[in-house]
Design a protein around this motif. Sequence first.
Motif, PDB file in Angstrom:
ATOM      1  N   TRP A  67       6.445   7.319  -0.229  1.00  0.00           N
ATOM      2  CA  TRP A  67       5.268   6.617  -0.758  1.00  0.00           C
ATOM      3  C   TRP A  67       4.736   5.567   0.225  1.00  0.00           C
ATOM      4  O   TRP A  67       3.803   4.850  -0.084  1.00  0.00           O
ATOM      5  N   GLU A  68       5.347   5.472   1.403  1.00  0.00           N
ATOM      6  CA  GLU A  68       4.883   4.551   2.449  1.00  0.00           C
ATOM      7  C   GLU A  68       4.139   5.373   3.505  1.00  0.00           C
ATOM      8  O   GLU A  68       3.246   6.133   3.183  1.00  0.00           O
ATOM      9  N   GLY A  69       4.445   5.170   4.788  1.00  0.00           N
ATOM     10  CA  GLY A  69       3.808   5.980   5.808  1.00  0.00           C
ATOM     11  C   GLY A  69       3.241   5.197   6.964  1.00  0.00           C
ATOM     12  O   GLY A  69       3.522   4.009   7.153  1.00  0.00           O
ATOM     13  N   ASN A  70       2.388   5.882   7.750  1.00  0.00           N
ATOM     14  CA  ASN A  70       1.920   5.314   9.021  1.00  0.00           C
ATOM     15  C   ASN A  70       0.700   4.403   8.892  1.00  0.00           C
ATOM     16  O   ASN A  70       0.240   3.853   9.894  1.00  0.00           O
ATOM     17  N   ASN A 313      -5.271   2.453  17.442  1.00  0.00           N
ATOM     18  CA  ASN A 313      -6.229   2.063  16.406  1.00  0.00           C
ATOM     19  C   ASN A 313      -5.565   1.148  15.373  1.00  0.00           C
ATOM     20  O   ASN A 313      -4.649   1.553  14.669  1.00  0.00           O
ATOM     21  N   ARG A 314      -5.984  -0.121  15.334  1.00  0.00           N
ATOM     22  CA  ARG A 314      -5.530  -1.094  14.332  1.00  0.00           C
ATOM     23  C   ARG A 314      -4.004  -1.251  14.309  1.00  0.00           C
ATOM     24  O   ARG A 314      -3.397  -1.427  13.259  1.00  0.00           O
ATOM     25  N   GLU A 338       3.009  -2.755  14.137  1.00  0.00           N
ATOM     26  CA  GLU A 338       2.882  -1.893  15.307  1.00  0.00           C
ATOM     27  C   GLU A 338       2.992  -0.431  14.872  1.00  0.00           C
ATOM     28  O   GLU A 338       3.479  -0.128  13.785  1.00  0.00           O
ATOM     29  N   ALA A 339       2.483   0.451  15.725  1.00  0.00           N
ATOM     30  CA  ALA A 339       2.565   1.903  15.509  1.00  0.00           C
ATOM     31  C   ALA A 339       1.807   2.331  14.260  1.00  0.00           C
ATOM     32  O   ALA A 339       2.351   2.975  13.370  1.00  0.00           O
ATOM     33  N   TYR A 340       0.525   2.002  14.208  1.00  0.00           N
ATOM     34  CA  TYR A 340      -0.322   2.347  13.063  1.00  0.00           C
ATOM     35  C   TYR A 340      -1.029   3.679  13.303  1.00  0.00           C
ATOM     36  O   TYR A 340      -1.374   4.013  14.437  1.00  0.00           O
ATOM     37  N   ASP A 345       5.609   6.984  10.439  1.00  0.00           N
ATOM     38  CA  ASP A 345       5.694   5.674   9.785  1.00  0.00           C
ATOM     39  C   ASP A 345       5.119   4.606  10.708  1.00  0.00           C
ATOM     40  O   ASP A 345       4.639   4.892  11.806  1.00  0.00           O
ATOM     41  N   SER A 346       5.170   3.360  10.250  1.00  0.00           N
ATOM     42  CA  SER A 346       4.782   2.218  11.075  1.00  0.00           C
ATOM     43  C   SER A 346       5.877   1.161  10.965  1.00  0.00           C
ATOM     44  O   SER A 346       6.837   1.313  10.198  1.00  0.00           O
TER      45      SER A 346
END
Length: 460
Positions: A67-70, A313-314, A338-340, A345-346
Amino acid sequence: MFYPRLALSWMLIFAASLAGAAEPVDLGKQRELFVDDYLIGQLGGGAQQVLQKPVPREVVLVTDKPWEGNTCAYYTIFQDGDVYRMYYRGSHYDEQTCKAAHAEVVCYAESRDGIRWTKPELGLCEFAGSKANNIVWNGPGGHNFTPCKDANPACPPEARYKALAGGRGGLLALQSADGLRWSLIRSEPVITKGAFDSQNLAFWDPHAKLYREYHRQFRGERDIMTGTSSDFLTWTDPVFLEYPGAPKEHLYTNAILSYERAPQLLLGFPTRFHPERGQQVEPVFMTSRDGRTFHRWPDALIPVTAPENRDGNRSNYMTWGMVQLPDNNKEYSVYATEAYYTGPDSRVRRFTYRVDGFVSVHAAADGGELVTKPLRFAGTKLNINAAVAAGGRIRVEIQDAAGQAIGGLSLADCQVFSGDAIEHTVSWTGGHDVGKLAGKPARLRFELHNADLYSLQFVE
């Protein structure tokens, strides 16, 4: 920046200005930082204000749950007793379909030390047929739900935690008794003038004794508006922030907060947005004393070259919040993403600041001087937050309002400081007690060599 290096004739210029000096600053026992020109009368020699940047530390959170993610974003972090709380959007961008992989939800993590975070299974909200998750809200406003713990002493217990969240037509107000179980205070938005696709926030200002809110709106570029309220529900008509001397730039988030060690100051860590650079973002620093007019520093606090994966990006937002970790009263921890947008994931990384260490008055080995504006203080001794490098020193002189050294309190009488301390008590040959001058107009003169001065305070 406000303060270029002054010519060697600066003392003559300064002396000529004394006749037209303004009413003394009523300092009292208030701690003051050198983040603006509030106390600064003159900087001479090689003395100048220097923006300090936070030091990168470890990754503290990876958004690796289904339910989370990048595209997890808009993090809020604050201390609540012995627990540190973190709230953030759970979302994921599918790079194959170029669509959101699931609905946006509000996630929660907690920590006892600000470094090791857990995602408790709360059993509150269903995702994919199960409540075994750390989701605290799946209603309207999940895109940018931003909570706070209400510091208003008159706050009722059922609304001890409050939040703003973007809903249809504006920002919705929510409340909670425990920070986990949330409900709408009203079904209608409480703020409607703005463009709310950002982290919009509100908090109790203990110095002004009112609620402040900051949200996104366009003024050609992305910009920030503010309003105030006595009850979190009825807000003044919002107005744009002003940044005298700063260029027009896209500002995405704002991350404005009251600084607990000097609550007359508001600190902001807005995100500068670069659409011309592949939509890169970078946090910058700004401060205010009235909640609307901010001095914004030009340099990036966390450049896209910082560790790691921040150039996409962002991919380089500062989170909202600043905390001190257990048994460490010399640093503040802040956090940034970081890592968006790419990968599974981020991440969230911790950074650290020296206490009060956002801007210093700095002089190199050849030295420099700071003379304050006239001021009136309370208390009996002067404490400074300062760091001196090898071979350097700091000396302090107390002058009368006309700029003349007071007997026994000149530079020659001052005991040299050559260390590193958050609170160093300045002493002269006769000791540190300066209570006889309390309430009288005075100036402080600092001589610095290989040194950084961060703040000062008169105390008993």
